[in-house]
Every structure is written in C-alpha cells, then in structure tokens.
Write a protein that holds these residues in place. Structure first.
Motif, PDB file in Angstrom:
ATOM      1  N   VAL A 117     -39.595  60.055 -49.857  1.00 53.26           N
ATOM      2  CA  VAL A 117     -40.900  60.408 -49.292  1.00 53.26           C
ATOM      3  C   VAL A 117     -41.967  59.616 -50.044  1.00 53.26           C
ATOM      4  CG1 VAL A 117     -42.580  62.257 -48.940  1.00 53.26           C
ATOM      5  CG2 VAL A 117     -40.135  62.713 -48.636  1.00 53.26           C
ATOM      6  N   PHE A 118     -42.833  58.967 -49.294  1.00 52.26           N
ATOM      7  CA  PHE A 118     -43.952  58.220 -49.874  1.00 52.26           C
ATOM      8  C   PHE A 118     -45.256  58.846 -49.388  1.00 52.26           C
ATOM      9  CE2 PHE A 118     -40.870  55.188 -51.079  1.00 52.26           C
ATOM     10  CZ  PHE A 118     -41.454  54.199 -51.866  1.00 52.26           C
ATOM     11  N   THR A 119     -46.296  58.755 -50.204  1.00 50.76           N
ATOM     12  CA  THR A 119     -47.635  59.115 -49.745  1.00 50.76           C
ATOM     13  C   THR A 119     -48.409  57.832 -49.472  1.00 50.76           C
ATOM     14  OG1 THR A 119     -48.518  59.203 -52.001  1.00 50.76           O
ATOM     15  CG2 THR A 119     -47.632  61.248 -51.063  1.00 50.76           C
ATOM     16  N   ILE A 120     -49.473  57.962 -48.695  1.00 49.62           N
ATOM     17  CA  ILE A 120     -50.319  56.815 -48.362  1.00 49.62           C
ATOM     18  C   ILE A 120     -51.709  57.081 -48.924  1.00 49.62           C
ATOM     19  CG2 ILE A 120     -51.312  55.439 -46.507  1.00 49.62           C
ATOM     20  CD1 ILE A 120     -48.907  56.281 -44.787  1.00 49.62           C
ATOM     21  N   ASN A 121     -52.161  56.205 -49.785  1.00 44.81           N
ATOM     22  CA  ASN A 121     -53.442  56.401 -50.456  1.00 44.81           C
ATOM     23  C   ASN A 121     -54.599  56.055 -49.526  1.00 44.81           C
ATOM     24  OD1 ASN A 121     -55.583  56.648 -52.172  1.00 44.81           O
ATOM     25  ND2 ASN A 121     -54.976  55.003 -53.556  1.00 44.81           N
ATOM     26  N   ASN A 122     -55.301  57.084 -49.051  1.00 43.16           N
ATOM     27  CA  ASN A 122     -56.513  56.840 -48.274  1.00 43.16           C
ATOM     28  C   ASN A 122     -57.746  57.351 -48.996  1.00 43.16           C
ATOM     29  OD1 ASN A 122     -56.387  59.595 -48.012  1.00 43.16           O
ATOM     30  ND2 ASN A 122     -56.112  59.621 -45.797  1.00 43.16           N
ATOM     31  N   ARG A 192     -56.493  51.175 -51.025  1.00 39.89           N
ATOM     32  CA  ARG A 192     -56.436  51.864 -49.750  1.00 39.89           C
ATOM     33  C   ARG A 192     -55.236  51.412 -48.930  1.00 39.89           C
ATOM     34  NH1 ARG A 192     -60.111  55.033 -48.191  1.00 39.89           N
ATOM     35  NH2 ARG A 192     -61.624  54.127 -49.626  1.00 39.89           N
ATOM     36  N   GLY A 193     -54.485  52.397 -48.440  1.00 39.99           N
ATOM     37  CA  GLY A 193     -53.328  52.094 -47.605  1.00 39.99           C
ATOM     38  C   GLY A 193     -52.047  51.875 -48.373  1.00 39.99           C
ATOM     39  N   ARG A 194     -52.104  51.879 -49.704  1.00 32.96           N
ATOM     40  CA  ARG A 194     -50.896  51.653 -50.491  1.00 32.96           C
ATOM     41  C   ARG A 194     -49.896  52.791 -50.300  1.00 32.96           C
ATOM     42  NH1 ARG A 194     -50.233  48.055 -54.772  1.00 32.96           N
ATOM     43  NH2 ARG A 194     -51.946  46.583 -55.019  1.00 32.96           N
ATOM     44  N   LEU A 195     -48.632  52.436 -50.285  1.00 34.33           N
ATOM     45  CA  LEU A 195     -47.542  53.405 -50.183  1.00 34.33           C
ATOM     46  C   LEU A 195     -47.056  53.717 -51.584  1.00 34.33           C
ATOM     47  CD1 LEU A 195     -46.340  51.235 -47.399  1.00 34.33           C
ATOM     48  CD2 LEU A 195     -46.211  53.685 -46.985  1.00 34.33           C
TER      49      LEU A 195
END
Length: 214
Positions: A117-122, A192-195
C-alpha cells in the motif's frame, strides 16, 4: 552577536526527512494497457505501537484501483478519490481520531513478492468522520488538515520562526519565517504527487484474498 535568523537543527531535519521520501511519478512509465484491481470489500488491519495508549486501525477502501504507473519492479494502481486509506487512533476512553489519504496499490512483477500500500502526497490530509461504532465514514471525507507537512506552508514556516535564535529580533524572526516559507513551498511543489510506501502494511497474502478480478 549577529542579528541573523538561525534555523534549528530540528526544523531543518524535519524538512530534510519529509523531502527525501517517495517515488516521483515522473520517474515512472505510464502503463501500456488498461488494468484494474477490484476490491470487493474494505481491507482492514491494526498496528499496536507498544506505547500503551491504544492502537492504530487502518482501512483500505473497497473500489476500483486503476493501473497508472509502472517501473522495473511492478505496477502502481491508483485508488478511488478523494481518499481511499483511512488511519484511526483508538485510545481508551477517548473518541477516535484520524485522517484519510490518497493511496495506491503496488503490485510487483514477481509473484514471490508482496503487494504494498502506498500513499500519495497531496499535502492535505482530511480529518475522518466516524460512525457510532468508531469505524470511519468512508463515503464522506471531512475537512481540515492534520499536522504540519510539506503542504502546510504557513504552519511549517511558523514552526521554523519559533525555533530561531532566542535573541533574534523581529526582523530576523520574520526573515526566518520567510526563508522557511520559501523552502517549504518549493518542497511542497517538488513532493506533490509522490508515491510513498505506507509505514505499516496489511498481513501477508491480503491482496490475493481480497481481489475478485484483476
């Protein structure tokens, strides 16, 4: 003594650590064919920090996860928006609290490796609303933002200003906050948008058990 703003090591360390994590989408290839993972039901797991105040509960929301990026290791499937991963702190005699995040599922090309599981940095982590049984309300994402992060320019700049040298005057303190805001704003855009690989994962074999179609 020079009247200059001095950033504390703690503030710089916080900025440095937050700016080093994750995978930039620009470093990945777009997928060449449409693929979807369908989670028919929520995936849940827990984590006990060992601190004695309670535990964390996590919920990966059911829905369609669509292939978007690929690298030599595997494929990243982006989850439903605005949020698909819910993290909750359950403490004794306290109401639950938590936040929700954009997320993705990474499926390795090698069948012997576990999906992640990855999060997406917004830069924005909405606060979670809860049902009476302390479970997250997944169909409605609350407002607000929890904690200072690379997307919270004003909050992080204020933290930096608070750590300037104790004898610094208002001009020096203002300079420190201005420098901090500039650094954080640039980092927020870069991040922004990094996984980012999530810090705790469901039990081994969770995806095989949950998926009905792929």
């Amino acid at each position: 003594m020079k009247s200059t703003a001095v950033l504390s090591l703690a503030a710089l360390a916080a900025l440095t650590v937050s700016g080093c994590a994750g995978v930039a989408p620009s470093s990945l290839r777009p997928v060449t064919e449409a693929r979807t993972i369908e989670l028919p039901q929520d995936v849940r797991w827990k984590y006990d920090s060992g601190w004695g105040f309670g535990h964390w509960e996590y919920l990966l929301m059911a829905g369609s996860y669509k292939a978007a990026h690929e690298d030599a290791g595997g494929i990243y499937y982006l989850g439903p928006k605005p949020s698909c991963l819910f993290q909750t702190v359950i403490a004794d005699a306290q109401p639950p609290s938590g936040s929700s995040l954009e997320c993705a599922i990474f499926v390795p090309h090698k069948a012997t490796e576990q999906p992640l599981v990855f999060t997406i940095n917004n830069g924005f982590y909405p606060q979670t609303e809860f049902n009476a049984d302390k479970t997250p309300v997944t169909h409605r994402v609350g407002g607000g933002q929890q904690g200072a992060n690379t997307g919270d320019v004003a909050g992080t700049a204020a933290a930096i200003a608070a750590t300037t040298a104790p004898n610094a005057g208002p001009v020096a303190s203002g300079l420190g906050a201005g420098i901090g805001a500039g650094i954080v704003a640039a980092m927020a855009e870069a991040e922004r948008g990094r996984l980012i690989e999530f810090n705790t994962q469901p039990p081994s074999g969770w995806l095989q058990k949950a998926v009905t179609a792929r």
